[in-house]
Design a protein around this motif. Structure first.
Motif, short mmCIF file in Angstrom:
data_model
loop_
_atom_site.label_atom_id
_atom_site.label_comp_id
_atom_site.label_asym_id
_atom_site.label_seq_id
_atom_site.Cartn_x
_atom_site.Cartn_y
_atom_site.Cartn_z
N PRO A 12 6.12 20.38 27.29
CA PRO A 12 5.69 20.74 25.93
C PRO A 12 4.21 20.43 25.68
CG PRO A 12 7.77 19.53 25.86
CD PRO A 12 7.24 19.42 27.26
N SER A 13 3.74 19.31 26.25
CA SER A 13 2.35 18.93 26.06
C SER A 13 1.40 19.93 26.69
CB SER A 13 2.12 17.53 26.64
OG SER A 13 0.75 17.18 26.57
N MET A 14 1.72 20.37 27.92
CA MET A 14 0.86 21.32 28.62
C MET A 14 0.85 22.67 27.93
SD MET A 14 -0.79 20.02 31.17
CE MET A 14 -1.20 21.48 32.10
N SER A 50 4.46 32.32 24.17
CA SER A 50 5.39 31.44 23.47
C SER A 50 5.86 30.35 24.43
CB SER A 50 6.60 32.24 22.96
OG SER A 50 7.38 32.70 24.05
N PHE A 51 6.53 29.34 23.88
CA PHE A 51 7.03 28.24 24.72
C PHE A 51 8.08 28.77 25.69
CE2 PHE A 51 9.35 23.93 24.86
CZ PHE A 51 8.52 23.47 25.86
N GLU A 52 8.94 29.66 25.23
CA GLU A 52 9.97 30.23 26.10
C GLU A 52 9.33 31.03 27.24
OE1 GLU A 52 13.46 31.27 27.89
OE2 GLU A 52 13.11 29.74 26.35
N GLU A 53 8.31 31.82 26.94
CA GLU A 53 7.61 32.58 27.98
C GLU A 53 6.98 31.65 29.00
OE1 GLU A 53 6.27 36.49 25.31
OE2 GLU A 53 5.00 34.70 25.41
N PHE A 54 6.41 30.56 28.51
CA PHE A 54 5.78 29.56 29.36
C PHE A 54 6.80 28.93 30.31
CE2 PHE A 54 4.81 24.95 29.72
CZ PHE A 54 3.59 24.99 30.38
N LEU A 55 7.94 28.49 29.76
CA LEU A 55 8.96 27.84 30.58
C LEU A 55 9.56 28.81 31.59
CD1 LEU A 55 10.83 25.75 27.85
CD2 LEU A 55 9.32 24.87 29.63
N LYS A 56 9.85 30.03 31.16
CA LYS A 56 10.45 31.01 32.05
C LYS A 56 9.51 31.36 33.20
CE LYS A 56 13.30 33.82 30.28
NZ LYS A 56 13.99 34.92 29.53
N ALA A 57 8.21 31.43 32.90
CA ALA A 57 7.23 31.74 33.95
C ALA A 57 7.22 30.64 35.01
CB ALA A 57 5.84 31.91 33.34
N GLU A 116 9.82 28.55 35.66
CA GLU A 116 11.12 28.62 36.33
C GLU A 116 11.13 29.70 37.41
OE1 GLU A 116 14.99 27.55 33.75
OE2 GLU A 116 13.75 29.11 32.85
N GLU A 117 10.52 30.84 37.11
CA GLU A 117 10.58 31.99 38.01
C GLU A 117 9.42 32.02 39.00
OE1 GLU A 117 10.73 35.30 35.36
OE2 GLU A 117 12.77 34.86 34.66
N GLY A 118 8.58 30.96 39.00
CA GLY A 118 7.49 30.88 39.96
C GLY A 118 6.32 31.78 39.64
N ARG A 119 6.21 32.23 38.38
CA ARG A 119 5.11 33.12 37.98
C ARG A 119 3.94 32.36 37.36
NH1 ARG A 119 6.36 35.73 33.94
NH2 ARG A 119 8.49 35.04 33.48
N HIS A 120 4.08 31.04 37.26
CA HIS A 120 2.99 30.23 36.68
C HIS A 120 2.76 29.01 37.56
CE1 HIS A 120 0.16 28.55 34.01
NE2 HIS A 120 0.97 27.72 33.37
#
Length: 312
Positions: A73-75, A87-94, A96-100
Motif C-alpha cells: 500500500p505504501s509503494m 488504481s490499487f487493484e490494477e497495481f496489485l494485479k500487475a 501478481e501477474e509479473g507485469r510490474h
C-alpha cells in the motif's frame, strides 16, 4: 539519482548530476552517506557505475526492509503522489501477474542483491523495520549502529511520520492526476505544485480516517512471498541488523476496499479539500503581508540611518 538512472521523467532543468555528487563527496574528509530510495531502481550496470565511481573509498551497501503487507500500500500510494494513474487493484494485479517487475526494485531483497554483489559480504547490511508499536528510535539506533554514529552525536528530536492518506483522499489525488493530462510531465514541477500546495498542507491534514488494505483474498499470497524473501536473505551472506522474522506481517487486519468507496465519499472529500485550500490560501496571504510589512520596516530603518542629519 535521476541522472544516474537516466529516467525519462527527470526534470530537464535539474542541474545536479551523479558526477557532481561524487565530486562533492571526494572533497569531504570524513564518511559520506548517499541515500535515495530511487537508487533501488538502478540497473545492474548503473549500480556498478555508482560503486565504481566511489573508489577507492570503502563502500558499504545499507538496505532497510519491511513486511510486504505495509510495503505494497505504501509503494502504491507513493507512486500516486509521484503522478501515477493506476488504481490499487490494477497495481496489485500487475505485480501478481509479473507485469510490474519494477516494484521489486524497491524491496530489500532486490536492492541488496543488485548492489550487495558489488562489495564484499562484510560490507552488505540489511536493517529490518521494527513492527508497529516498537519505540520510535529503534530504526534510527539500528541505522546509527551500522554507519558508526555513536550515542550522543546526534540530537533525537520529535519524530515526524510520513502520514498515509485515507482511501478517499488518495483516490481524489489519483483522479486529479488523470485530470492534469499532460501538465506537470516531470517530477520536480509536479512536486513543487501538487505536493507543496495540495498534498502536504491540505490532504495530509484531512481526516484520513478511512484506511485501506490489500484484502483477505491476497493474504496467503503475501505470506508465501514473505517466506520466500526471508529464506533468500538468510542464504545471502550479509550483516543482518534486527531480525528477519520482522519481515513477517505483524498485523494483517483489513481496511476499506476501494470497491467499497462511494462517489459521495469522494465528493465530500473534494469539498473538504477545497475548503482546506481556501484556508491555506488565506494563511499564505497573511504570511506574504507580514513579510511585506517586515521588509518595509527594515527599509525605513535603513533609509533613516543613511539620511544626512540637517543643520539647525
Amino acid at each position: 539519482m535521476a541522472d544516474l538512472r537516466q529516467v525519462p521523467w527527470r526534470d530537464p532543468e535539474a542541474t545536479w548530476t551523479w558526477d557532481g555528487l561524487i565530486a562533492a563527496a571526494r572533497k569531504w574528509p570524513d564518511d559520506v552517506i548517499i541515500t535515495n530510495e530511487g537508487l533501488g531502481g538502478a540497473t545492474a550496470a548503473q549500480a556498478a557505475r555508482a560503486v565504481e565511481s566511489l573508489q577507492p573509498a570503502e563502500v558499504h551497501i545499507v538496505v532497510v526492509g519491511r513486511d510486504l503487507w505495509r510495503t505494497l500500500p505504501s509503494m502504491w500510494q507513493e507512486s500516486v503522489r509521484s503522478r501515477s494513474l493506476w488504481s490499487f487493484e490494477e497495481f496489485l494485479k500487475a505485480i501478481e501477474e509479473g507485469r510490474h517487475d519494477a516494484f521489486w526494485n524497491h524491496t530489500a531483497n532486490r536492492m541488496l542483491l543488485r548492489w550487495g554483489d558489488l562489495v564484499p559480504p562484510e560490507r552488505r547490511h540489511i536493517i529490518t523495520m521494527p513492527p508497529p508499536g516498537a519505540p520510535e528510535t529503534v530504526l534510527w539506533e539500528r541505522f546509527a549502529g551500522v554507519v558508526g554514529i555513536g550515542d550522543g552525536v546526534c540530537e533525537i528530536g520529535e519524530q515526524h511520520a510520513n502520514p498515509s492518506l485515507g482511501a478517499p483522499e488518495i483516490e481524489l489525488l489519483r483522479r486529479l492526476n488523470h485530470a492534469l493530462g499532460d501538465r506537470y510531465p516531470h517530477r520536480m514541477p509536479y512536486r513543487r505544485g501538487v505536493l507543496r500546495h495540495l498534498v502536504n498542507p491540505v490532504l495530509k491534514n484531512s481526516k484520513n480516517d478511512m484506511k485501506f488494505s490489500i484484502g483477505a483474498n491476497r493474504t496467503q499470497w503475501i505470506l508465501d512471498l514473505t517466506e520466500e524473501r526471508i529464506k533468500e536473505l538468510r542464504d545471502y551472506p550479509c550483516h543482518i541488523v534486527g531480525d528477519l522474522d520482522e519481515l513477517r506481517p505483524a498485523d494483517m487486519r483489513e481496511g476499506v476496499s476501494f470497491d467499497e468507496l462511494t462517489e459521495k465519499q469522494v465528493m465530500e472529500t473534494a469539498l473538504e479539500t477545497i475548503i482546506g485550500l481556501l484556508g491555506y490560501a488565506e494563511e499564505l496571504h497573511g504570511q506574504i503581508e507580514k513579510s511585506r510589512g517586515d521588509m518595509l520596516t527594515r527599509l525605513k530603518k535603513r533609509v533613516r540611518h543613511r539620511l544626512p542629519i540637517g543643520r539647525a
